[in-house]
Design an enzyme around this catalytic site. Structure first.
Site, short mmCIF file in Angstrom:
data_model
loop_
_atom_site.label_atom_id
_atom_site.label_comp_id
_atom_site.label_asym_id
_atom_site.label_seq_id
_atom_site.Cartn_x
_atom_site.Cartn_y
_atom_site.Cartn_z
N THR A 60 8.76 57.75 -60.16
CA THR A 60 9.19 57.00 -58.99
C THR A 60 8.00 56.30 -58.34
OG1 THR A 60 10.56 57.10 -56.99
CG2 THR A 60 9.06 58.95 -57.36
N LYS A 64 5.89 53.37 -61.38
CA LYS A 64 6.76 52.87 -62.45
C LYS A 64 6.08 51.82 -63.33
CE LYS A 64 11.15 53.70 -60.09
NZ LYS A 64 12.45 53.11 -59.69
N ASN A 85 10.82 54.43 -65.76
CA ASN A 85 11.11 55.52 -64.82
C ASN A 85 11.61 56.79 -65.51
OD1 ASN A 85 13.71 54.53 -65.42
ND2 ASN A 85 14.49 55.25 -63.44
N GLY A 127 12.27 42.62 -52.17
CA GLY A 127 11.21 43.46 -52.71
C GLY A 127 10.78 42.98 -54.09
N GLY A 129 8.77 45.27 -56.34
CA GLY A 129 8.20 46.39 -57.09
C GLY A 129 8.91 46.66 -58.41
N GLY A 130 8.64 47.84 -58.98
CA GLY A 130 9.20 48.20 -60.28
C GLY A 130 10.72 48.23 -60.30
N ARG A 151 7.51 39.50 -48.63
CA ARG A 151 6.94 39.22 -47.30
C ARG A 151 5.76 38.27 -47.42
NH1 ARG A 151 5.36 44.91 -45.16
NH2 ARG A 151 5.10 45.26 -47.40
N LEU A 206 19.59 50.10 -52.42
CA LEU A 206 19.15 51.19 -53.28
C LEU A 206 18.93 52.48 -52.50
CD1 LEU A 206 18.91 48.97 -55.40
CD2 LEU A 206 16.72 49.92 -56.09
N GLY A 229 22.87 53.46 -52.78
CA GLY A 229 22.31 53.73 -54.10
C GLY A 229 22.67 55.06 -54.72
#
Length: 248
Positions: A60, A64, A85, A127, A129-130, A151, A206, A229
């Protein structure tokens, strides 16, 4: 006794440990699931050496993507996504082999697909990320064109200030892959023109704690379909077991 576990930092919000240990108890599986809260991914080899009974790991935030360099095999899907993951730990003599997979995309696509209508063509992913990469990959497999929202100024993304009422009409699916709104910060939500949403929008979060985030609540107030999620997590956990036991 076989061991399975979760690596990440921090792990206070982890759902996996209770789910898997309950499943092991219910199904009479001689195994236990542990949390390995490591402040650096460089500590992964130490976790493996200290736990020779390990057969599988979940990965997590924030590892990831960083975990890829430690793997001996990465599934084509996980490689395309750029994030892993689920790790299957294979012991061959004195050698330990790590095989990487991605269950995020499986859990997400199976969970959101029943909500999608013919008029849903484009999606905003909040977002970068992974998890966001897996969500983008999954949406493309469902015929939806995704755009990530950041952002900051980044290539191939838009910023929150660029999300106008017209944008949320065109990009009718909005998936929150950020921790904004997660317990204990339940009074926070991503910056969006919520007043422009209607029944043609899907807001998918999520986050699963709380059950209904402010993001979801504000969407539902405008008539949008909303989902958290939790189902995705359950589907992911099931897929993890398939990967660990070699049924991929």
């Amino acid at each position: 006794m076989d061991k399975y576990g979760l690596i990440g930092f921090p792990l206070g919000h982890s759902f996996s440990i209770s789910y898997h240990n309950q499943r092991f108890a219910d199904e009479g599986i001689n195994a236990k699931y542990l949390n390995f809260e490591i402040p650096s991914i460089e500590e992964l080899p130490q976790v493996l050496s200290q736990n020779p009974e390990l057969k599988g790991l979940n990965v997590t935030i924030p590892y990831k993507e960083k975990v890829l360099e430690f793997l001996d095999y990465i599934s084509p899907e996980a490689r395309a996504i750029g994030a892993v993951n689920v790790i299957r730990v294979v012991h061959e003599g004195k050698k330990t082999m790590l095989r990487g997979y991605n269950s995020d995309v499986i859990g997400f696509t199976q969970s959101i697909e029943p909500m999608i209508e013919s008029y849903h063509k484009k999606a905003l992913i909040l977002g970068t990320g992974g998890s966001s990469k897996a969500i983008a990959y999954g949406l493309r497999t469902l015929g939806i064109e995704p755009v990530m929202v950041s952002r900051y100024q980044r290539p191939k993304t838009i910023q929150y200030q660029d999300i106008t009422p017209e944008v949320v009409k065109e990009y009718s699916i909005i998936v929150n892959c950020t921790p904004v709104g997660m317990f204990p910060h339940v009074d926070e939500c991503p910056q969006l023109p919520y007043e422009a949403l209607d029944e043609r929008n899907i807001l998918y979060d999520l986050i699963y704690n709380p059950d209904e985030t402010l993001f979801m609540r504000r969407g539902a107030a405008q008539g949008a379909s909303v989902k958290n999620g939790l189902e995705m997590l359950l589907l992911q956990a099931f897929a993890s077991w398939e990967f660990w036991t070699g049924r991929e």
